[in-house]
Design an enzyme around this catalytic site. Structure first.
Site, PDB file in Angstrom:
ATOM      1  CE  LYS A  30     -11.387  44.561  28.224  1.00  0.00           C
ATOM      2  NZ  LYS A  30     -11.928  45.408  29.307  1.00  0.00           N
ATOM      3  CE1 TYR A  43     -12.486  41.467  27.274  1.00  0.00           C
ATOM      4  CE2 TYR A  43     -10.496  40.319  26.586  1.00  0.00           C
ATOM      5  CZ  TYR A  43     -11.208  41.004  27.547  1.00  0.00           C
ATOM      6  OH  TYR A  43     -10.650  41.218  28.792  1.00  0.00           O
TER       7      TYR A  43
HETATM    8  N1  LIG Z   1      -9.832  38.099  34.712  1.00  0.00           N
HETATM    9  C1  LIG Z   1      -8.967  38.177  33.708  1.00  0.00           C
HETATM   10  O1  LIG Z   1      -8.193  37.255  33.440  1.00  0.00           O
HETATM   11  C2  LIG Z   1      -8.878  39.448  32.877  1.00  0.00           C
HETATM   12  C3  LIG Z   1      -7.838  39.568  31.953  1.00  0.00           C
HETATM   13  C4  LIG Z   1      -7.729  40.726  31.206  1.00  0.00           C
HETATM   14  C5  LIG Z   1      -8.631  41.747  31.365  1.00  0.00           C
HETATM   15  N2  LIG Z   1      -9.648  41.612  32.241  1.00  0.00           N
HETATM   16  C6  LIG Z   1     -10.602  42.695  32.351  1.00  0.00           C
HETATM   17  O2  LIG Z   1     -10.768  43.078  33.705  1.00  0.00           O
HETATM   18  C7  LIG Z   1     -12.094  43.541  33.918  1.00  0.00           C
HETATM   19  C8  LIG Z   1     -12.703  42.797  35.087  1.00  0.00           C
HETATM   20  O3  LIG Z   1     -12.710  41.417  34.785  1.00  0.00           O
HETATM   21  P1  LIG Z   1     -13.041  40.303  35.887  1.00  0.00           P
HETATM   22  O4  LIG Z   1     -12.233  39.117  35.547  1.00  0.00           O
HETATM   23  O5  LIG Z   1     -12.962  40.879  37.234  1.00  0.00           O
HETATM   24  O6  LIG Z   1     -14.563  39.992  35.488  1.00  0.00           O
HETATM   25  P2  LIG Z   1     -15.737  39.345  36.352  1.00  0.00           P
HETATM   26  O7  LIG Z   1     -15.223  38.643  37.555  1.00  0.00           O
HETATM   27  O8  LIG Z   1     -16.568  38.621  35.360  1.00  0.00           O
HETATM   28  O9  LIG Z   1     -16.542  40.640  36.857  1.00  0.00           O
HETATM   29  C9  LIG Z   1     -17.094  41.491  35.909  1.00  0.00           C
HETATM   30  C10 LIG Z   1     -17.733  42.641  36.620  1.00  0.00           C
HETATM   31  O10 LIG Z   1     -18.299  43.515  35.609  1.00  0.00           O
HETATM   32  C11 LIG Z   1     -19.704  43.615  35.803  1.00  0.00           C
HETATM   33  N3  LIG Z   1     -20.326  43.716  34.487  1.00  0.00           N
HETATM   34  C12 LIG Z   1     -20.320  42.790  33.486  1.00  0.00           C
HETATM   35  N4  LIG Z   1     -21.029  43.242  32.430  1.00  0.00           N
HETATM   36  C13 LIG Z   1     -21.478  44.467  32.790  1.00  0.00           C
HETATM   37  C14 LIG Z   1     -22.284  45.438  32.151  1.00  0.00           C
HETATM   38  N5  LIG Z   1     -22.771  45.232  30.929  1.00  0.00           N
HETATM   39  N6  LIG Z   1     -22.573  46.581  32.803  1.00  0.00           N
HETATM   40  C15 LIG Z   1     -22.102  46.801  34.044  1.00  0.00           C
HETATM   41  N7  LIG Z   1     -21.334  45.934  34.706  1.00  0.00           N
HETATM   42  C16 LIG Z   1     -21.043  44.772  34.086  1.00  0.00           C
HETATM   43  C17 LIG Z   1     -20.106  42.375  36.606  1.00  0.00           C
HETATM   44  O11 LIG Z   1     -21.242  42.585  37.422  1.00  0.00           O
HETATM   45  P3  LIG Z   1     -22.750  42.257  36.910  1.00  0.00           P
HETATM   46  O12 LIG Z   1     -22.762  40.849  36.464  1.00  0.00           O
HETATM   47  O13 LIG Z   1     -23.602  42.558  38.106  1.00  0.00           O
HETATM   48  O14 LIG Z   1     -23.025  43.234  35.820  1.00  0.00           O
HETATM   49  C18 LIG Z   1     -18.876  42.228  37.506  1.00  0.00           C
HETATM   50  O15 LIG Z   1     -18.947  43.124  38.603  1.00  0.00           O
HETATM   51  C19 LIG Z   1     -12.835  43.363  32.598  1.00  0.00           C
HETATM   52  O16 LIG Z   1     -12.833  44.556  31.869  1.00  0.00           O
HETATM   53  C20 LIG Z   1     -11.994  42.314  31.886  1.00  0.00           C
HETATM   54  O17 LIG Z   1     -12.126  42.392  30.482  1.00  0.00           O
HETATM   55  C21 LIG Z   1      -9.807  40.476  33.012  1.00  0.00           C
END
Ligand SMILES: NC(=O)c1ccc[n+]([C@@H]2O[C@H](COP(=O)([O-])OP(=O)(O)OC[C@H]3O[C@@H](n4cnc5c(N)ncnc54)[C@H](OP(=O)(O)O)[C@@H]3O)[C@@H](O)[C@H]2O)c1
Length: 254
Positions: free
Chosen positions: A168, A164
């Site tokens: 990124k 991951y």
């Molecule tokens: N939360 C954190 O602490 C954090 C920290 C650093 C970076 N990020 C980044 O921020 C972004 C959002 O994270 P989040 O925490 O909001 O995640 P989340 O709550 O798990 O939501 C992920 C979203 O992406 C969709 N998704 C997952 N796999 C997918 C795929 N293969 N194709 C299309 N859609 C997909 C999911 O919907 P479906 O299940 O319907 O596909 C959901 O809408 C990500 O890129 C993550 O790496 C998050």
């Protein structure tokens, strides 16, 4: 442009596409973009959830919205998503490459080839393809803004998230490279997110996290709404001289 005509957050008349827009950070950004005046396309694997949320968002904001099922790790699905977006709206002005996933593992030898490819596919390959397709259309048209959601893990690659973190870090590199590919009319930036309390945090040990967060300047994890300001800044003309930039939003995480 002068002091009195400085750009604003207003996105009226623009169309935004948010991948992973059905939950978490993507959902908050979709709401923020629509509230700022944009019509919004929401895409994730679960098309039904996207359609449902798109209807809610239209009710809430009065904007035109569309929910589309698409797996961002599959180029065929992305080609179809782009065709649908341009058929329905005629343009995309803001692309948010937000969909991502970071499965944990106990040991690096447990990481299968399949898992490695999936993590790279969703977090790196998909954003590459979508940016190539939409960025080139934006550049041929009236320009646009592309926002990649990357992670503090890219620069602090902890042992349990190596594929991951590498994906990124690659997305940070694509951010700079695509800014040059499609500039000057298309701006490409990244939000390098720290720890946000979304579905991903539900499996964490809350006490251990609270303890860890004491090392952050903000002393806590971020709420999903707290990413919206950065996204609106990068989406709007307020950031007209910001491109190829990686904006850290992490509550001062060491
Ligand atoms: N939360 C954190 O602490 C954090 C920290 C650093 C970076 N990020 C980044 O921020 C972004 C959002 O994270 P989040 O925490 O909001 O995640 P989340 O709550 O798990 O939501 C992920 C979203 O992406 C969709 N998704 C997952 N796999 C997918 C795929 N293969 N194709 C299309 N859609 C997909 C999911 O919907 P479906 O299940 O319907 O596909 C959901 O809408 C990500 O890129 C993550 O790496 C998050």
């Amino acid at each position: 442009m002068s002091e009195t005509t400085a750009p604003r957050f207003d996105l009226t008349g623009r169309v935004a596409l948010v991948t992973g827009g059905s939950r978490g950070l993507g959902r908050s950004m979709a709401i923020g973009l629509a509230q700022a005046g944009a019509d919004v396309i929401i895409a994730s694997r679960n098309g039904e959830a996207c359609v449902e949320f798109a209807a809610e968002l239209a009710d809430l904001t009065g904007r035109r919205t569309l929910g589309v099922g698409a797996h961002v790790g599959r180029w065929g699905a992305l080609d179809a998503l782009v065709e649908t977006a341009y058929d329905e709206f005629g343009r995309v002005d803001v692309l948010v490459n937000n969909a991502g996933m970071s499965p944990l593992y106990d040991s690096v030898t447990d990481v299968s080839e399949e898992l490695f490819d999936k993590v790279l596919g969703v977090n790196l390959k998909g954003p590459f393809r979508l940016t190539a397709l939409i960025g080139s259309r934006m550049a041929e048209g009236t320009g646009g803004s592309i926002i990649n959601i990357t992670s503090a893990g890219a620069v602090h690659p902890k042992p349990h998230i190596l594929p991951y973190a590498a994906a990124k870090a690659g997305l940070n590199a694509l951010t700079v490279g695509f800014a040059h590919t499609f500039g000057p009319s298309v701006r490409v930036n990244a939000i390098m997110a720290g720890t946000f309390l979304t579905d991903v945090s539900k499996s964490w040990d809350a006490d251990a996290f609270a303890q860890r967060a004491q090392a952050f300047a903000a002393k806590r994890g971020g709420e999903p709404e707290e990413i919206v300001g950065a996204a609106l800044y990068l989406a709007s003309d307020l950031s007209s001289y910001t491109t190829g930039s990686i904006l850290t939003v992490d509550g001062g995480q060491p």
